[in-house]
Design a protein around this motif. Sequence first.
Motif, mmCIF file in Angstrom:
data_model
loop_
_atom_site.group_PDB
_atom_site.id
_atom_site.type_symbol
_atom_site.label_atom_id
_atom_site.label_comp_id
_atom_site.label_asym_id
_atom_site.label_seq_id
_atom_site.Cartn_x
_atom_site.Cartn_y
_atom_site.Cartn_z
ATOM 1 N N SER A 148 37.128 16.153 -14.067
ATOM 2 C CA SER A 148 38.415 16.422 -14.717
ATOM 3 C C SER A 148 39.309 17.253 -13.794
ATOM 4 O O SER A 148 39.072 18.446 -13.579
ATOM 5 N N ILE A 149 40.323 16.618 -13.273
ATOM 6 C CA ILE A 149 41.238 17.328 -12.371
ATOM 7 C C ILE A 149 41.999 18.413 -13.139
ATOM 8 O O ILE A 149 42.214 19.518 -12.635
ATOM 9 N N GLU A 150 42.332 18.131 -14.359
ATOM 10 C CA GLU A 150 43.075 19.100 -15.162
ATOM 11 C C GLU A 150 42.279 20.389 -15.375
ATOM 12 O O GLU A 150 42.775 21.492 -15.145
ATOM 13 N N LYS A 151 41.020 20.238 -15.774
ATOM 14 C CA LYS A 151 40.178 21.427 -16.036
ATOM 15 C C LYS A 151 39.954 22.214 -14.738
ATOM 16 O O LYS A 151 39.921 23.437 -14.743
ATOM 17 N N TYR A 152 39.818 21.469 -13.662
ATOM 18 C CA TYR A 152 39.607 22.102 -12.349
ATOM 19 C C TYR A 152 40.821 22.952 -11.977
ATOM 20 O O TYR A 152 40.709 24.094 -11.548
ATOM 21 N N ARG A 153 42.006 22.410 -12.223
ATOM 22 C CA ARG A 153 43.244 23.121 -11.869
ATOM 23 C C ARG A 153 43.500 24.281 -12.821
ATOM 24 O O ARG A 153 43.970 25.342 -12.394
ATOM 25 N N VAL A 154 43.187 24.095 -14.079
ATOM 26 C CA VAL A 154 43.363 25.169 -15.062
ATOM 27 C C VAL A 154 42.499 26.369 -14.657
ATOM 28 O O VAL A 154 42.879 27.521 -14.822
ATOM 29 N N GLY A 155 41.355 26.075 -14.062
ATOM 30 C CA GLY A 155 40.458 27.133 -13.593
ATOM 31 C C GLY A 155 40.997 27.864 -12.361
ATOM 32 O O GLY A 155 40.306 28.715 -11.801
ATOM 33 N N GLY A 156 42.195 27.531 -11.925
ATOM 34 C CA GLY A 156 42.826 28.245 -10.811
ATOM 35 C C GLY A 156 42.537 27.638 -9.443
ATOM 36 O O GLY A 156 42.837 28.241 -8.415
ATOM 37 N N ARG A 157 41.951 26.441 -9.421
ATOM 38 C CA ARG A 157 41.632 25.832 -8.125
ATOM 39 C C ARG A 157 42.684 24.792 -7.747
ATOM 40 O O ARG A 157 43.390 24.275 -8.601
ATOM 41 N N THR A 158 42.729 24.503 -6.462
ATOM 42 C CA THR A 158 43.743 23.563 -5.965
ATOM 43 C C THR A 158 43.129 22.206 -5.703
ATOM 44 O O THR A 158 42.182 22.084 -4.911
ATOM 45 N N TYR A 159 43.662 21.203 -6.362
ATOM 46 C CA TYR A 159 43.319 19.827 -6.012
ATOM 47 C C TYR A 159 44.490 19.341 -5.164
ATOM 48 O O TYR A 159 45.631 19.356 -5.618
#
Length: 484
Positions: A148-159
């Motif tokens: 999940s790119i969204e959850k990854y980004r919400v966690g403060g990480r950069t995709y």
Amino acid sequence: MGLKFFNTLSRSLQDFVPLDPAGKKVGLYCCGPTVYDFAHIGNWRTFVFSDLVRRYLEFKGYEVRHVMNVTDVEDKIIQRVRESKTSLREFTGRFETAFFDDLKMLNCRMPDETPRATEHIAEIISLIEKLLAHGIAYQAADGSVYFSIEKYRVGGRTYGQLLKLNFDEMRAGERVKSDEYAKEAIADFALWKARAPEDGEVFWPSPWGAGRPGWHIECSAMSMKILGPSFDLHLGGEDLIFPHHEDEIAQSEGATGQPFVKYWLHGAFLLVEGRKMSKSLGNFFTLRDLLAKGFSGREIRYLLLTAHYRETFNFTLDGLQAAHTALARIDECVGKLREIGAPISESARSDSAAEPKRADSEIGAPADLVARFTDALDHDLNISAAWGEVFEWVRETNRRIAEKSLPARDAATALAAWENVNAVLGIAAAAAAEAPPEIVALLEAREAAREARDFKRADAVRNELKAKGWVIEDTPKGPKLKKV
Ligand SMILES: [Zn+2]
């Protein structure tokens, strides 16, 4: 000046400082072949480039752990296995063997580890389990697991660390199942693909049911298993930047919470005869196609190594002809140095001790070769400048040989410098070793005839050799074979 690389991650030239606190050990991962066909010359550019990086790091005194995976399960492979009606292992094994034969033909050093994806299913599953536990992966209705790119980004990480991506168009939860997709289609990508009828017998059990891994997770699992969660260098062709490498970063950093790779190096595209390679244009070459045309692995390696790795390179058959000529110039010069200088015998050593000492400047260009070559390659592997130094050295050495101003000791020094530099270039071939056994046998037959004073027979063998493209040069150190 120390070694600098252009890091795709920072889009800038950076000093190379390994993660190892002792500054000695270097972990290097290069995405290996997908074994569904013979590798083409564009693929070989990447592998020769990674061989150059590895050889140069070793030349600089680093202890390199070179890992190159073998992708032996992915979308294209499954399709071909289906078409060929063979088993996965039987199908991929054939192309894997061919790949390593070709790698040797190009004189690339064998990577220290060549893990196969199908032998790392357990590691792949445990990596996916971590991503699920962190809430950045989920199982879809068909049983497949997605990142999940969204959850990854919400966690403060950069995709999108390697290239800029536009998330405006992205709809949360939209999914892409195929291994390859365009950056305009960013969407949640597959980590585990549920078994589908078209997969045939290619599947493994998993906590999410039978299926197979996605391509991207294979590289994250194998690289981190061998090199640890963080390592120094990750290489590949520029076509892998998105989605493959971007997805590798997301999966790895998402699972471990640590920076994945310090330096990303990407090799540029290869054109053939000025155009993008394609089977319909007739400019699609595997290594085998070029060998069948009479070119040698050495000539192909040389040509692939003439341009800077970040420049688009136009590979041509004329270029291969020119490679032949350039290598002949080097061979001739090195051959003469061997005659004059090698090896430094005990008597030569004591003779030279009696000679007046010469200043370094008088020993001249041959001894400077290593320093100049290093200066060039330290600057993001500026190989064209490095070749410039090599050919300048050939010119200067030839001049001194012609003037008879190159004593044996200097010739031996020059030869040692060349061998040092060639440990990086990997293009040496001893003239005698290059001759096939039947040619060497003919040379021996001619020598035997001469010893027996059968000059008619000796001449006949000489002519036979000539007809096969070899001439004999009689030198004070005995006869030598030379290719016409
Ligand atoms: Zn990869």
